[in-house]
Design an enzyme around this catalytic site. Structure first.
Site, mmCIF file in Angstrom:
data_model
loop_
_atom_site.group_PDB
_atom_site.id
_atom_site.type_symbol
_atom_site.label_atom_id
_atom_site.label_comp_id
_atom_site.label_asym_id
_atom_site.label_seq_id
_atom_site.Cartn_x
_atom_site.Cartn_y
_atom_site.Cartn_z
ATOM 1 N N CYS A 166 13.768 5.263 -6.653
ATOM 2 C CA CYS A 166 12.318 5.089 -6.501
ATOM 3 C C CYS A 166 11.898 5.783 -5.211
ATOM 4 O O CYS A 166 12.461 6.822 -4.859
ATOM 5 C CB CYS A 166 11.942 3.608 -6.517
ATOM 6 S SG CYS A 166 12.646 2.648 -5.166
ATOM 7 N N CYS A 218 0.830 -1.202 0.000
ATOM 8 C CA CYS A 218 0.000 0.000 0.000
ATOM 9 C C CYS A 218 0.868 1.257 0.000
ATOM 10 O O CYS A 218 0.477 2.289 -0.533
ATOM 11 C CB CYS A 218 -0.938 0.013 1.207
ATOM 12 S SG CYS A 218 -2.240 -1.227 1.105
#
Lengths: 393, 91
Positions: free
Chosen positions: A351, A197
């Site tokens: 990232c 998530c």
């Protein structure tokens, strides 16, 4: 399949309890007997996060006598979009303490047990053995397999729920009466294949949709009413607003709860079982990881680098490192990103936190960019160490 | 046989966001091949390198997990609903 109640009734309800729980008491299926069972119940909620928040609040309101909460984390601003048990005023506090405070506000008759620690191999059996039922609201595969294995080995039922973006799943795993989590998903996905998530996002209210199913099943198991979700998987799609109930079979070959189990104690290392990063990625990042400070220095010196952000576009729009080109990780995995990489520049990948860029780095190195590197800690490290005025997420 | 396939959120990048798509095939194997021809790349998320169903993705025909029926050879009748249910761990 209906099952006998998990818990014996308490001797009596006080006058105060009768007043508080009257809307339960007048339901014939619950009644005094059911409410006394709830009073005698000991339920542990693993993780005071998205699922744990509504689960703890409803279990507390329902009058579960002893409610355990285990979480090692502290309340962060990015939790408040969905973790409704925590408050602006509890930012920075341990989640277990913050959750316990809300539980006490909802129902002072509940005995809250705070486990302000990470659930691990050394404590899971001892902690689980203090409870009748476990509610799993953790956020990673390693802990989920550990919760399952411990519950099966102890013969405890547990209510499982899992969420991602708009999709939710829930089931009851109780090996004595049905399948376990390993029967449903024998192996975890390889690292990098399924986003968390934190990487992919989650609709806040989805936590309530699935957390409330978990509480519903917990109450049924404790009081012995209805048809528990044993051997069934509830699949919820919030965008379609559809619930589907699928069959989950007990796998006779399950290594944990099958006919000839090969797993007879906890695994030594659940992180390794699930792999934080793949072997290829760990090999790729060895000696090829730079810090945010090193990246800044490279930029300040005017070095000829090609900085690639491998996150998704909506993450890029939230915050990005100056000079980065967005090429999502998927384009590395299917190979289409490689033609966009210049041959004459040093490739630097990043990232959010360094996991996805490690996976992409393995692809880039395998394609011959041997001096490519990635940014350890990702854009979060950049925000933290270089430019704290930028938002974190 | 024309069947409808439920696509989970996590794989909707392959189907331009569609949550349910049509595919052809008399067995699950043919249905997945049909999906791949329409949505390149999706089969690799369901099958491993050796062509077997991945162990962290469950595929249902109707409400039965094909692992407990005939796997990729499970028959898909006209109008059957195929559901792809991947493991997710969020909480």
């Amino acid at each position: 399949m209906s099952l006998p109640p998990l818990v014996e009734p308490a001797a009596e309800l006080t006058v105060e309890e009768v007043r508080r729980y009257s809307r339960h008491l007048i339901i014939p299926d619950v009644g005094m007997a059911g409410q006394k069972r709830l009073k005698n119940s000991r339920v542990l909620v693993v993780g005071a996060g998205g699922l744990g928040s509504p689960a703890l609040m409803y279990l507390a309101a329902a009058g579960v006598g002893t409610l355990g909460v285990i979480d090692f984390d502290v309340v962060d601003e990015s939790n408040l979009q969905r973790q409704i048990i925590h408050r602006q005023s509890t930012l920075g506090l341990p989640k277990a303490e913050s959750a316990a405070a809300t539980v006490r506000e909802i129902n002072p008759l509940v005995d809250v047990v705070v486990h302000n620690t990470a659930l691990d191999n050394d404590n899971v059996m001892e902690i689980f053995s203090q409870y009748d039922l476990i509610v799993d609201g953790t956020d990673n595969f390693a802990t989920r397999y550990m919760v399952n294995d411990a519950a099966v080995l102890l013969g405890k039922p547990y209510v499982w729920g899992s969420i991602y973006r708009f999709d939710g799943q829930a089931s009851v795993f109780w090996s004595e009466h049905g399948p376990c989590y390993r029967c449903l998903y024998p192996e975890p996905p390889p690292p990098g294949m399924v986003p968390s998530c934190a990487e992919g996002g989650v609709l806040g209210v989805l936590c309530a949709s699935i957390g409330s199913i978990q509480v519903n099943e917990a109450i049924k198991l404790l009081t012995g009413i209805g048809e528990p979700l044993v051997g069934k998987l509830m699949v919820y799609d919030a965008l379609e607003m559809s619930y589907r109930k699928l069959t989950v079979r007990k796998d006779p070959e399950c290594p944990l709860c099958g006919k000839n189990p090969t797993i007879t104690s906890l695994l030594e290392d659940y992180e390794a079982f699930c792999g934080a990063v793949s072997e290829e990625a760990s090999a790729a990042v060895a000696g090829s990881t730079i810090t945010a400070r090193e990246l800044k220095d490279m930029q300040d010196r005017g070095e000829d680098i090609f900085l690639v952000d491998v996150r998704e576009i909506n993450e890029y729009e939230i915050v990005s490192i100056p000079g980065a080109t967005l090429i999502p990780k998927g384009e590395f995995l299917n190979g289409s990103a490689l033609e966009r990489l210049p041959q004459d520049k040093k490739i630097v990948l990043h990232c959010k936190s360094g996991v996805r860029s490690a996976e992409a780095l393995a692809v880039v190195k395998a394609a011959g960019f041997s001096d490519a590197v990635h940014l350890g800690g990702g854009v979060l490290a950049w925000v933290n160490q270089i430019d704290p005025t930028l938002p974190s997420y | 046989m024309s069947v409808s396939v439920r696509i989970p959120t996590i794989l909707r990048t392959y189907t331009s966001g569609s949550s349910e798509v049509k595919a052809e095939g008399a067995t699950l194997r043919e249905v997945i091949a049909s999906l791949e021809s329409s949505y390149a790349g999706i089969a690799a998320r369901i099958l491993d390198e050796s062509g077997k169903l991945r162990r962290f993705v469950n595929v249902y025909v109707g409400d039965e997990d094909v692992r407990f029926v005939e796997g990729l050879d499970t028959a898909t009748a006209e109008g059957a609903q195929v559901s792809i249910i991947p493991a997710v761990a969020g909480g």
